[in-house]
Design a protein around this motif. Structure first.
Motif, PDB file in Angstrom:
ATOM      1  N   ASP A 190      78.272   6.271  34.177  1.00 16.10           N
ATOM      2  CA  ASP A 190      78.439   4.813  34.114  1.00 16.10           C
ATOM      3  C   ASP A 190      78.814   4.231  35.466  1.00 16.10           C
ATOM      4  OD1 ASP A 190      77.818   4.897  31.430  1.00 16.10           O
ATOM      5  OD2 ASP A 190      79.903   4.691  30.755  1.00 16.10           O
ATOM      6  N   THR A 191      79.642   4.939  36.222  1.00 13.35           N
ATOM      7  CA  THR A 191      80.049   4.431  37.541  1.00 13.35           C
ATOM      8  C   THR A 191      78.858   4.387  38.498  1.00 13.35           C
ATOM      9  OG1 THR A 191      80.754   6.664  38.163  1.00 13.35           O
ATOM     10  CG2 THR A 191      82.466   5.148  37.345  1.00 13.35           C
ATOM     11  N   VAL A 192      77.965   5.367  38.410  1.00 17.25           N
ATOM     12  CA  VAL A 192      76.766   5.386  39.257  1.00 17.25           C
ATOM     13  C   VAL A 192      75.827   4.254  38.843  1.00 17.25           C
ATOM     14  CG1 VAL A 192      74.714   6.724  39.876  1.00 17.25           C
ATOM     15  CG2 VAL A 192      76.950   7.843  39.769  1.00 17.25           C
ATOM     16  N   THR A 193      75.662   4.070  37.544  1.00 19.11           N
ATOM     17  CA  THR A 193      74.817   2.979  37.049  1.00 19.11           C
ATOM     18  C   THR A 193      75.341   1.632  37.539  1.00 19.11           C
ATOM     19  OG1 THR A 193      74.103   4.227  35.127  1.00 19.11           O
ATOM     20  CG2 THR A 193      73.977   1.829  34.956  1.00 19.11           C
ATOM     21  N   ALA A 194      76.633   1.400  37.405  1.00 15.02           N
ATOM     22  CA  ALA A 194      77.233   0.130  37.824  1.00 15.02           C
ATOM     23  C   ALA A 194      77.061  -0.085  39.326  1.00 15.02           C
ATOM     24  CB  ALA A 194      78.707   0.085  37.441  1.00 15.02           C
ATOM     25  N   GLU A 195      77.280   0.947  40.106  1.00 19.01           N
ATOM     26  CA  GLU A 195      77.142   0.807  41.563  1.00 19.01           C
ATOM     27  C   GLU A 195      75.688   0.613  41.970  1.00 19.01           C
ATOM     28  OE1 GLU A 195      78.137   0.487  45.620  1.00 19.01           O
ATOM     29  OE2 GLU A 195      79.195   0.070  43.752  1.00 19.01           O
TER      30      GLU A 195
END
Length: 151
Positions: free
Chosen positions: A35-40
């Protein structure tokens, strides 16, 4: 059965595209992206100061595919290079030439901006990608090596 779209509207990624983009992004990453990679990634795609960009292809109000790319300086040229990071076409829209249209739209933008080159990597076992890319670019005989530095 694949949808039969005769024309696609190709345009840059917009912030309001998130809900349509997310399922394609997850499919592109086989559900493995954190999720953190998707958001970034989404933040970068929508930040005008970022070197990460995207084009989207639409069939009316359905997102049919996208291409993400990164611009960066290189040695040997004054102008930056353009690395095509992701090319993804939703299953319903495959075999209609959309992947090629997205690459050609990116190539047109790269020419307009006078990038030194447009390049990409593709898995050697991905026959569809290999066939597409063989019709578009020049295959260089290099091997790709990576030293993972983080998870």
């Amino acid at each position: 059965m694949p949808a039969k779209a005769t024309s696609f509207a190709i345009r840059p990624v917009r912030p309001e595209d998130y809900e349509a983009w997310l399922p394609l992004w997850q499919s592109n990453n086989l559900g493995q992206s954190r999720d953190t990679v998707t958001a970034e990634t989404w933040r970068r795609l929508n930040d005008p100061a970022s070197h990460v960009h995207g084009l989207t292809a639409w069939d009316d109000d359905r997102l049919a595919g996208f291409v993400h790319y990164i611009t960066h300086p290189v040695t040997g040229h004054i102008q930056p290079a353009c690395y095509m990071q992701d090319l993804f076409v939703a299953p319903d829209f495959r075999r209609q030439g959309l992947g090629k249209r997205l690459v050609m739209a990116l190539a047109a933008e790269a020419r307009e901006r006078q990038y030194a080159r447009l390049y990409w990597l593709a898995e050697s076992r991905n026959e569809a990608a290999q066939a597409l890319y063989a019709s578009l670019g020049v295959r260089l005989d290099f091997s790709f090596h990576m030293l993972p530095l983080s998870l």
